[in-house]
Design a protein around this motif. Structure first.
Motif, short mmCIF file in Angstrom:
data_model
loop_
_atom_site.label_atom_id
_atom_site.label_comp_id
_atom_site.label_asym_id
_atom_site.label_seq_id
_atom_site.Cartn_x
_atom_site.Cartn_y
_atom_site.Cartn_z
N ASP A 1 0.83 -1.21 0.00
CA ASP A 1 0.00 0.00 0.00
C ASP A 1 0.86 1.26 0.00
O ASP A 1 0.35 2.37 0.05
CB ASP A 1 -0.92 0.02 1.23
CG ASP A 1 -1.95 -1.10 1.19
OD1 ASP A 1 -2.35 -1.50 0.08
OD2 ASP A 1 -2.34 -1.58 2.27
N GLY A 2 2.18 1.08 -0.02
CA GLY A 2 3.11 2.20 0.04
C GLY A 2 3.44 2.78 -1.32
O GLY A 2 2.89 2.37 -2.35
N LEU A 3 4.37 3.71 -1.31
CA LEU A 3 4.77 4.44 -2.50
C LEU A 3 6.22 4.09 -2.84
O LEU A 3 7.08 4.13 -1.97
CB LEU A 3 4.63 5.94 -2.24
CG LEU A 3 5.06 6.89 -3.34
CD1 LEU A 3 4.15 6.74 -4.54
CD2 LEU A 3 5.03 8.32 -2.83
N VAL A 4 6.46 3.78 -4.13
CA VAL A 4 7.82 3.49 -4.59
C VAL A 4 8.35 4.70 -5.35
O VAL A 4 7.69 5.23 -6.24
CB VAL A 4 7.84 2.25 -5.53
CG1 VAL A 4 9.23 2.02 -6.09
CG2 VAL A 4 7.36 1.02 -4.78
N MET A 5 9.54 5.14 -4.94
CA MET A 5 10.22 6.25 -5.62
C MET A 5 11.67 5.80 -5.82
O MET A 5 12.38 5.58 -4.84
CB MET A 5 10.19 7.52 -4.77
CG MET A 5 8.78 8.02 -4.47
SD MET A 5 8.75 9.23 -3.12
CE MET A 5 9.09 8.16 -1.71
N ASP A 6 12.08 5.68 -7.08
CA ASP A 6 13.40 5.13 -7.39
C ASP A 6 13.53 3.77 -6.71
O ASP A 6 12.73 2.89 -6.97
CB ASP A 6 14.51 6.09 -6.98
CG ASP A 6 14.50 7.37 -7.81
OD1 ASP A 6 14.26 7.27 -9.03
OD2 ASP A 6 14.72 8.44 -7.23
N TYR A 7 14.50 3.60 -5.83
CA TYR A 7 14.71 2.31 -5.16
C TYR A 7 14.27 2.36 -3.70
O TYR A 7 14.82 1.65 -2.86
CB TYR A 7 16.19 1.92 -5.26
CG TYR A 7 16.61 1.69 -6.69
CD1 TYR A 7 16.32 0.49 -7.34
CD2 TYR A 7 17.25 2.69 -7.41
CE1 TYR A 7 16.68 0.28 -8.66
CE2 TYR A 7 17.62 2.49 -8.74
CZ TYR A 7 17.33 1.29 -9.35
OH TYR A 7 17.68 1.08 -10.66
N VAL A 8 13.27 3.16 -3.42
CA VAL A 8 12.80 3.36 -2.05
C VAL A 8 11.31 3.05 -1.95
O VAL A 8 10.52 3.47 -2.80
CB VAL A 8 13.04 4.83 -1.60
CG1 VAL A 8 12.46 5.09 -0.22
CG2 VAL A 8 14.53 5.15 -1.63
#
Length: 102
Positions: free
Chosen positions: A53-60
């Motif tokens: 349910d989270g957010l992916v930004m680049d490799y995070v």
């Protein structure tokens, strides 16, 4: 003993996104970034919230509950409130399918 598990089709997940995969009583998170795939435990080490349910930004991956962040490549925590490393698993693509080694 470890084994490669067929988790999903590569087309099931967009680039810079995460999906949930449940297998044998365990929840995993599968990530796709720059057409590479990564896998980790599916629950945040802080409050046991589903990372899918989270957010992916680049490799995070950012946890949806308290905004703690992990590096999806090695599971290391990147900011408070998370301080415990996220377990990661080898992942690969073969024949258009995503496999994780568990």
């Amino acid at each position: 003993m470890t084994q490669w598990i067929d988790a999903a089709a590569m087309d099931d997940i967009d680039d810079e996104d995460v999906m949930r995969f449940d297998h044998d009583g365990q929840t995993f998170a599968i990530y796709r970034v720059n057409d590479a795939v990564y896998a980790s435990d599916g629950l945040c080490t802080h409050e046991h919230v589903h990372l899918s349910d989270g957010l992916v930004m680049d490799y995070v991956i950012e946890c949806p509950k308290h905004n703690g962040r992990f590096d999806i490549r090695d599971g290391r925590p990147l900011c408070a409130p998370v301080c415990e490393k996220l377990r990661t698993y080898p992942a690969k693509v073969a024949g258009g399918r995503i496999f994780i080694e568990v």
